[in-house]
Design a protein around this motif. Structure first.
Motif, PDB file in Angstrom:
ATOM      1  N   ALA A 133       0.843  -1.199   0.000  1.00 56.41           N
ATOM      2  CA  ALA A 133       0.000   0.000   0.000  1.00 56.41           C
ATOM      3  C   ALA A 133       0.877   1.248   0.000  1.00 56.41           C
ATOM      4  CB  ALA A 133      -0.910   0.006   1.223  1.00 56.41           C
ATOM      5  N   ASP A 134       0.330   2.321  -0.575  1.00 53.40           N
ATOM      6  CA  ASP A 134       1.071   3.578  -0.597  1.00 53.40           C
ATOM      7  C   ASP A 134       0.794   4.414   0.635  1.00 53.40           C
ATOM      8  OD1 ASP A 134       2.236   3.664  -3.458  1.00 53.40           O
ATOM      9  OD2 ASP A 134       0.175   3.018  -3.720  1.00 53.40           O
ATOM     10  N   ASP A 135      -0.382   4.230   1.210  1.00 54.19           N
ATOM     11  CA  ASP A 135      -0.709   5.005   2.412  1.00 54.19           C
ATOM     12  C   ASP A 135      -1.720   4.227   3.240  1.00 54.19           C
ATOM     13  OD1 ASP A 135      -0.675   7.070   4.254  1.00 54.19           O
ATOM     14  OD2 ASP A 135      -0.739   8.610   2.718  1.00 54.19           O
ATOM     15  N   TYR A 136      -1.901   4.684   4.450  1.00 50.33           N
ATOM     16  CA  TYR A 136      -2.771   3.974   5.392  1.00 50.33           C
ATOM     17  C   TYR A 136      -3.581   4.991   6.180  1.00 50.33           C
ATOM     18  CZ  TYR A 136      -4.088   1.355   9.558  1.00 50.33           C
ATOM     19  OH  TYR A 136      -4.796   0.781  10.578  1.00 50.33           O
ATOM     20  N   LEU A 137      -4.872   4.754   6.287  1.00 51.16           N
ATOM     21  CA  LEU A 137      -5.715   5.615   7.109  1.00 51.16           C
ATOM     22  C   LEU A 137      -6.567   4.739   8.021  1.00 51.16           C
ATOM     23  CD1 LEU A 137      -6.977   8.134   4.384  1.00 51.16           C
ATOM     24  CD2 LEU A 137      -5.291   8.597   6.168  1.00 51.16           C
ATOM     25  N   ALA A 138      -6.767   5.215   9.246  1.00 52.60           N
ATOM     26  CA  ALA A 138      -7.572   4.447  10.201  1.00 52.60           C
ATOM     27  C   ALA A 138      -9.023   4.905  10.145  1.00 52.60           C
ATOM     28  CB  ALA A 138      -7.016   4.622  11.603  1.00 52.60           C
ATOM     29  N   LYS A 139      -9.927   3.952  10.302  1.00 53.77           N
ATOM     30  CA  LYS A 139     -11.352   4.287  10.405  1.00 53.77           C
ATOM     31  C   LYS A 139     -11.627   4.712  11.848  1.00 53.77           C
ATOM     32  CE  LYS A 139     -12.858   0.643   7.196  1.00 53.77           C
ATOM     33  NZ  LYS A 139     -13.552  -0.650   7.114  1.00 53.77           N
ATOM     34  N   PRO A 140     -12.537   5.602  12.102  1.00 56.57           N
ATOM     35  CA  PRO A 140     -13.313   6.346  11.120  1.00 56.57           C
ATOM     36  C   PRO A 140     -12.443   7.445  10.504  1.00 56.57           C
ATOM     37  CG  PRO A 140     -13.881   7.047  13.340  1.00 56.57           C
ATOM     38  CD  PRO A 140     -12.898   5.933  13.489  1.00 56.57           C
ATOM     39  N   VAL A 141     -12.602   7.600   9.190  1.00 52.46           N
ATOM     40  CA  VAL A 141     -11.716   8.529   8.505  1.00 52.46           C
ATOM     41  C   VAL A 141     -12.355   9.922   8.424  1.00 52.46           C
ATOM     42  CG1 VAL A 141     -12.615   8.008   6.207  1.00 52.46           C
ATOM     43  CG2 VAL A 141     -10.259   8.785   6.461  1.00 52.46           C
ATOM     44  N   VAL A 142     -11.523  10.926   8.558  1.00 53.98           N
ATOM     45  CA  VAL A 142     -11.981  12.305   8.387  1.00 53.98           C
ATOM     46  C   VAL A 142     -12.043  12.565   6.882  1.00 53.98           C
ATOM     47  CG1 VAL A 142     -11.444  14.724   8.839  1.00 53.98           C
ATOM     48  CG2 VAL A 142     -10.872  12.974  10.545  1.00 53.98           C
ATOM     49  N   PRO A 143     -13.207  13.009   6.364  1.00 53.08           N
ATOM     50  CA  PRO A 143     -13.340  13.180   4.910  1.00 53.08           C
ATOM     51  C   PRO A 143     -12.213  13.996   4.282  1.00 53.08           C
ATOM     52  CG  PRO A 143     -15.471  13.434   5.961  1.00 53.08           C
ATOM     53  CD  PRO A 143     -14.472  13.297   7.064  1.00 53.08           C
ATOM     54  N   GLN A 144     -11.866  15.109   4.940  1.00 46.12           N
ATOM     55  CA  GLN A 144     -10.827  15.973   4.375  1.00 46.12           C
ATOM     56  C   GLN A 144      -9.494  15.234   4.273  1.00 46.12           C
ATOM     57  OE1 GLN A 144     -11.592  18.780   3.090  1.00 46.12           O
ATOM     58  NE2 GLN A 144      -9.502  19.228   2.434  1.00 46.12           N
ATOM     59  N   THR A 145      -9.191  14.415   5.285  1.00 50.05           N
ATOM     60  CA  THR A 145      -7.931  13.653   5.282  1.00 50.05           C
ATOM     61  C   THR A 145      -7.916  12.660   4.130  1.00 50.05           C
ATOM     62  OG1 THR A 145      -7.918  13.831   7.676  1.00 50.05           O
ATOM     63  CG2 THR A 145      -6.423  12.202   6.717  1.00 50.05           C
ATOM     64  N   LEU A 146      -9.051  12.003   3.920  1.00 53.28           N
ATOM     65  CA  LEU A 146      -9.125  11.029   2.834  1.00 53.28           C
ATOM     66  C   LEU A 146      -8.920  11.718   1.484  1.00 53.28           C
ATOM     67  CD1 LEU A 146      -9.674   8.125   1.877  1.00 53.28           C
ATOM     68  CD2 LEU A 146     -12.106   8.685   1.827  1.00 53.28           C
ATOM     69  N   LEU A 147      -9.587  12.845   1.298  1.00 52.20           N
ATOM     70  CA  LEU A 147      -9.477  13.551   0.015  1.00 52.20           C
ATOM     71  C   LEU A 147      -8.060  14.080  -0.204  1.00 52.20           C
ATOM     72  CD1 LEU A 147     -12.921  15.398  -0.002  1.00 52.20           C
ATOM     73  CD2 LEU A 147     -12.234  13.433  -1.399  1.00 52.20           C
ATOM     74  N   GLU A 148      -7.443  14.567   0.874  1.00 50.48           N
ATOM     75  CA  GLU A 148      -6.076  15.076   0.743  1.00 50.48           C
ATOM     76  C   GLU A 148      -5.105  13.940   0.393  1.00 50.48           C
ATOM     77  OE1 GLU A 148      -6.481  18.810   3.870  1.00 50.48           O
ATOM     78  OE2 GLU A 148      -5.199  17.111   4.384  1.00 50.48           O
ATOM     79  N   THR A 149      -5.330  12.787   1.012  1.00 49.43           N
ATOM     80  CA  THR A 149      -4.468  11.641   0.724  1.00 49.43           C
ATOM     81  C   THR A 149      -4.615  11.214  -0.735  1.00 49.43           C
ATOM     82  OG1 THR A 149      -4.727  10.907   3.002  1.00 49.43           O
ATOM     83  CG2 THR A 149      -3.917   9.273   1.440  1.00 49.43           C
ATOM     84  N   ILE A 150      -5.848  11.204  -1.212  1.00 47.53           N
ATOM     85  CA  ILE A 150      -6.100  10.834  -2.613  1.00 47.53           C
ATOM     86  C   ILE A 150      -5.397  11.829  -3.544  1.00 47.53           C
ATOM     87  CG2 ILE A 150      -7.904  10.729  -4.384  1.00 47.53           C
ATOM     88  CD1 ILE A 150      -9.758   9.618  -2.171  1.00 47.53           C
ATOM     89  N   ASP A 151      -5.573  13.123  -3.255  1.00 51.32           N
ATOM     90  CA  ASP A 151      -4.950  14.143  -4.109  1.00 51.32           C
ATOM     91  C   ASP A 151      -3.433  13.996  -4.120  1.00 51.32           C
ATOM     92  OD1 ASP A 151      -7.396  15.114  -4.690  1.00 51.32           O
ATOM     93  OD2 ASP A 151      -7.320  16.811  -3.303  1.00 51.32           O
TER      94      ASP A 151
END
Lengths: 178, 378
Positions: free
Chosen positions: B98-116
């Protein structure tokens, strides 16, 4: 699901296993379920099992599991609000009362360190007796297996089963903020 | 607008992430059955994947490993999203590819920033392979390995091979290749204005076919390569050459940090001696703190003395990592250095050339298979 009940994610540790799954809790949080004297078991949904020496590797999955509460060493929650009743107009939560004191606990093969809340005299044995229920809440906690100390488990709230505690150390002169 | 596939057995979570993606301007592709994951990935060719770990029957780690081993989709950026929120879970996710890892529950802004952030990275495929020789212990033999590895890769056929010397000065690779580093990276323009012609003009051609971007000869060179310049150089070399070998000093300079970011494979060179292993353990922590994915790092045990202090098993245990590459002591190396001819280009088949050719063959074979060596070796 009954009104007022919700699913939370929890990591439960026995002496040899890490089990991640979902538990249905009510207003009293996970502590209330763990302290519920009408059942010796905690029901887990979608439980994933790992061994302590490889805690990230999933070795088994079961949709429903009855977890024998007697064998829980500690439970890790990422949000303390899932652990117990939040404060009401009648008073603050048990996790907000008293003063913060740093504590170190050994339980089974684990070490847990973090902050406990103390009301009155900071005497370890008194704290264990006076804390309600079978579990000691440790806030902003870090846990590790003594034989695998490099792998740490962090939680906003860790609930340590008192019956599993071997050593309970506090420094009454050292608050967590200092 | 990016097409983002989400694989999770939890329908509620799928709906939630779908909403977040739509609000972020992306097109969600939802998969609730992990057994369909590979077929859907190949069929729909998403730009990015969000992957759960805990799924019945097949874990997200297994899916990530499969993706990295499948040439058609091995380059796909993967974000692991899991309720297991411990550091060890993050490490396992990165090790699985994996390139990155996020823990649930995810903050929407964090998810979008990671994607970008992941989508803005330059693609690692198609293009060449950037391999970095790393280590914070001086005298571990990185330069000799880098020079010989580049020469061995160049000798495999029509491979285009670049060797980049990121040391602050001294230009040891040039000396080992008997080249005059009159042209070197001190003349590089700023990152954005770098062209292939200007970069190629600064590279020294060697008779083996490799091209060297040398360091200046003077140890007190006034200008170390900046982070942006190093990134631009490595991105350009990836586009234009099949293999780029990067020799680095035992320091975490801006250029080394940039190379850590841009390399597909980091070969961490360790000598079989106590101090080297101790430094390697700390170096691994430094890599971890720099958020270098563990899947990118492999360890190479380089025996530069006739009698090793430690056996390979002991080193492997201390590092808690396998040693896929091991080189043996070669008494001919000092003669090769004196003559300015890499040992791998001399007649004969001593222990070091044999080890180096084996590593070069592994890199070449895995590159041709379409998977990065790091992914394949884990």
């Amino acid at each position: 699901m009954a009104l007022g009940r919700r699913l939370i994610h929890v990591d439960l540790f026995t002496g040899a296993y890490r089990v991640s799954g979902r538990v249905t809790i009510g207003a009293g949080g996970l502590l209330s379920e763990l302290n519920n004297a009408t059942t010796d078991f905690l029901n887990l949904d979608e439980a994933y099992v790992s061994r302590i020496d490889e805690p990230a590797r999933l070795i088994a999955h079961y949709a429903t599991v009855a977890f024998c509460k007697e064998n829980i060493v500690f439970a890790v929650l990422q949000d303390r609000r899932d652990g117990t009743t939040i404060g009401t107009s009648h008073g603050p939560s048990m996790l907000a009362r008293g003063r913060p004191v740093q504590a170190f606990v050994t339980a089974s093969v684990f070490e847990v360190s973090g902050e406990i809340r103390v009301e009155g005299k900071a005497v370890p044995s008194s704290i264990l007796v006076q804390t309600q229920g079978h579990y000691l809440p440790v806030l902003s906690a870090q846990a590790a297996a003594a034989l695998v100390p490099d792998i740490a488990y962090q939680g906003d709230l860790v609930l340590v089963q008192k019956a599993k505690i071997a050593l309970f150390c506090i420094d009454p002169h050292k608050s967590s903020g200092s | 607008v990016a097409r983002v596939m989400v694989i999770d057995d939890d329908d509620e979570l799928l709906k939630l992430v779908s909403l977040i993606l739509e609000r972020g301007g992306h097109e969600p592709l939802l998969v609730d059955d992990p057994y369909q994951a590979m077929a859907r990935l190949i069929e729909e060719e998403p730009d990015l994947l969000i992957l759960d770990v805990m799924m019945p029957g097949v874990s997200g780690h297994e899916i990530a490993r499969l993706i990295r081993a499948t040439a058609a989709i091995s380059h796909l950026p993967i974000v692991v999203l899991s309720a297991r929120a411990q550091a060890v879970d993050r490490q396992a996710a990165l090790e699985s590819g994996a390139d990155d890892y996020l823990a649930k529950p995810v903050v929407p802004q964090t998810l979008l920033e990671t994607i970008d952030q992941l989508l803005s990275r330059p693609p690692t495929q198609p293009g060449g392979l950037v391999v970095m020789l790393f280590g914070l212990r001086g005298g571990s033999g990185r330069t000799t390995l880098a020079v010989n590895l580049a020469a061995a890769l160049a000798g495999l056929g029509d491979e285009e091979v670049a060797l980049v010397d990121l040391a602050p000065g001294g230009s040891q690779p040039a000396l080992q290749l008997r080249l005059q580093p009159d042209a070197n990276w001190s003349a590089l323009p700023g990152g954005m204005s770098l062209s292939w012609d200007s970069l190629r003009g600064l590279m020294l051609a060697h008779s083996s076919g490799l091209r060297l971007l040398a360091a200046p000869r003077e140890p007190q060179a006034p200008h170390l390569p900046a982070r942006e310049t190093t990134m631009a150089v490595l991105d350009l070399l990836r586009q234009k050459t099949r293999f780029t070998i990067v020799d680095t000093p035992p320091l975490l300079t801006a250029a080394v940090l940039a190379a850590l970011d841009r390399s597909d494979l980091i070969i961490h060179v360790v000598r079989p001696e106590v101090i080297s292993v101790q430094i390697a353990v700390h170096s691994n922590r430094a890599l971890h703190s720099q958020q270098v994915p563990p899947a990118k790092v492999v360890h190479l045990l380089n025996q530069t003395a006739p009698e090793p202090q430690l056996l390979a098993d002991a080193v492997s245990r201390a590092l808690r990592a396998p040693l896929p590459f091991v080189t043996s002591y070669d008494a001919q190396q000092s003669r090769a250095l004196a003559q300015g001819v890499p040992l791998v280009l001399t007649p004969g088949s001593g222990p070091l050339p044999t080890s180096i050719r084996r590593i070069a063959a592994a890199l070449s074979e895995r590159f041709r298979a379409g998977a990065t060596p790091a992914a394949s070796s884990t």
